[in-house]
Write an enzyme that holds these catalytic residues in place. Structure first.
Site, mmCIF file in Angstrom:
data_model
loop_
_atom_site.group_PDB
_atom_site.id
_atom_site.type_symbol
_atom_site.label_atom_id
_atom_site.label_comp_id
_atom_site.label_asym_id
_atom_site.label_seq_id
_atom_site.Cartn_x
_atom_site.Cartn_y
_atom_site.Cartn_z
ATOM 1 N N ASP A 99 0.980 -1.208 -0.015
ATOM 2 C CA ASP A 99 -0.095 -0.082 0.004
ATOM 3 C C ASP A 99 0.833 1.074 0.201
ATOM 4 O O ASP A 99 0.499 2.333 0.466
ATOM 5 C CB ASP A 99 -0.951 0.012 1.294
ATOM 6 C CG ASP A 99 -2.205 -0.767 0.756
ATOM 7 O OD1 ASP A 99 -2.509 -0.812 -0.523
ATOM 8 O OD2 ASP A 99 -2.950 -1.076 1.770
ATOM 9 N N ASP A 163 -7.846 -3.868 -4.044
ATOM 10 C CA ASP A 163 -7.235 -2.499 -3.585
ATOM 11 C C ASP A 163 -6.104 -1.949 -4.203
ATOM 12 O O ASP A 163 -5.814 -0.732 -4.270
ATOM 13 C CB ASP A 163 -7.045 -2.381 -2.201
ATOM 14 C CG ASP A 163 -7.850 -3.652 -1.314
ATOM 15 O OD1 ASP A 163 -8.398 -4.512 -1.798
ATOM 16 O OD2 ASP A 163 -8.184 -3.198 -0.076
HETATM 17 N N1 GLY Z 1 -7.229 -1.370 1.614
HETATM 18 C C1 GLY Z 1 -7.910 -1.855 2.636
HETATM 19 C C2 GLY Z 1 -9.457 -1.274 2.914
HETATM 20 O O1 GLY Z 1 -10.006 -0.818 1.941
HETATM 21 O O2 GLY Z 1 -9.966 -1.641 3.907
#
Ligand code: GLY
Length: 387
Positions: A99, A163
């Site tokens: 991320d 994501d």
């Molecule tokens: N990327 C983790 C979420 O959207 O909770």
């Protein structure tokens, strides 16, 4: 159906009103939370998170968005302070994960594009290099590996999650910046994998895919933060909608545009009459659990999609974005300048075993504030794309 521009003009006064309230509140919050990596509140006061948390870039990123539009130096000071606070995470490499685009591209990446600060550029390159290093090459393409630790007791070394599409703009940026497409190649391998393995035929999306690390083949999918395997976690749909749109914007490849439209059509047709996104589109009708963040993220994607389509078609997506944003505005916003939270009714994941506290149900989440503000700025005509 009214076209994109007409809808923009007709809703201009409303967007101005919404932004004036955001700005009035945030001028106070930015001073109070300057030394925090803010995410969520306790008794109306921002909580500060560890710098390696995946949400750590949103508070500073929100301040860069506000600075870019208003040129109020107080927002710039907070954004720069956030970058400094997050340097501790850059120096703790083993704790980093997929991320890093969420964490740095909308913070240091945006900061560099807005201010030209070389320190911000270097931070963003460090993040891009970290992300590229997570690419797993298989006999049939590859994917960017999610997470580091076990998830629900399972090994995750063959896992990708939807994501991660939102992290790809960091790679597209890095390639453009140095004139070498090696980062873009990784991003497109991952986006192409998501087209095949995460996107279902009906336009819905699987949150987690487990791959065979040798062949790359799909082994199985998991419901992840949604209700169950085969379900349709609304924030995951929103990540897919905006994520495929961004891959289209950065590469010009029509297959990503087609995917974004398919997901958008699915998202819109699964919104309830009140336009308030439920946490999972395949959840039981009762009890009702909302996830406002899914709506704010989707609205950003819908507006960017609308801009790039012929007028009539674009109007469909713009109309949905306006409906979602107005529903959030009328039902879930807190503009009290004495409290730090803004968009309420975010939900981290579908309630597990009825434990709403553990699941983070109906709470304020920093990226809800971030994406709502990003969407309102788009409605005011801002062309700054932080991703
Ligand atoms: N990327 C983790 C979420 O959207 O909770």
């Amino acid at each position: 159906m009214k076209n994109y521009k007409t809808l923009l003009e007709e809703n201009r006064a409303w967007a101005e009103e919404a932004f004036a309230k955001i700005d009035e509140k945030m001028q106070r919050v930015t001073l109070r939370s300057r030394d925090k990596i803010a995410d969520g509140v306790k008794d109306g006061v921002h909580v500060s998170r560890a710098p390696n948390t995946w949400t750590a870039g949103f508070w500073g990123g929100l301040n860069y968005l506000l600075y870019e539009y208003t040129k109020n130096e107080e927002y710039l000071k907070t954004a720069k302070r956030s970058e400094e606070l997050m340097d501790a995470a850059l120096m703790n490499f083993t704790k980093l994960h997929h991320d890093v685009g969420f964490m740095w591209h909308i913070l240091s990446g945006a900061g560099y594009r807005i201010t030209g600060d070389e320190k911000s550029r270097v931070r963003n390159f460090f993040a891009a290099t970290t992300l590229a290093s997570r690419f797993v090459l298989t006999e049939n393409g590859g994917f960017i590996r999610a997470w580091n630790d076990k998830w629900g007791g399972k090994e995750v070394d063959g896992w990708s999650i939807i994501d991660c599409l939102m992290n790809l703009p960091l790679l597209y940026w890095a390639s453009r910046e140095i004139g070498d497409d090696r980062f873009t190649r990784i991003a497109m391998e991952h986006a192409d994998m998501a087209l095949c393995d995460h996107l279902r035929e009906d336009g819905s999306i699987a949150h987690i895919v487990e791959h065979d690390r040798t062949t790359g083949e799909l082994v199985t999918t998991y419901g992840g933060q949604g209700i169950a395997e085969g379900s349709s976690w609304s924030r995951g749909q929103a990540w897919g909608l905006y994520g495929f749109t961004l891959s289209y914007i950065h590469t010009g490849e029509e297959r990503y545009l087609d995917a974004a439209k398919l997901v958008a059509n699915y998202f819109i047709s699964n919104c309830s009459d009140d336009w308030l996104p439920r946490v999972d589109f395949r959840a039981p009708a009762e009890p009702v659990y909302y996830d406002s963040t899914a709506g704010a993220i989707a609205a950003c994607g819908l507006i960017e999609l609308a801009k790039r389509l012929p007028e009539g078609e674009g109007g469909l997506y713009m109309n949905a974005a306006v409906n979602i944003l107005k529903a959030l505005y009328n039902n879930f916003m807190n503009f009290d300048p004495d409290t730090d939270d803004m968009l309420g009714y975010g939900t981290v994941r579908y309630p597990c075993d009825g434990d709403e506290k553990k699941a983070g149900v109906h709470i304020s989440i920093i990226y809800g504030d971030y994406f709502f503000t990003e969407a309102i700025l788009k409605m005011l005509g801002s062309e700054f794309l932080p991703w």
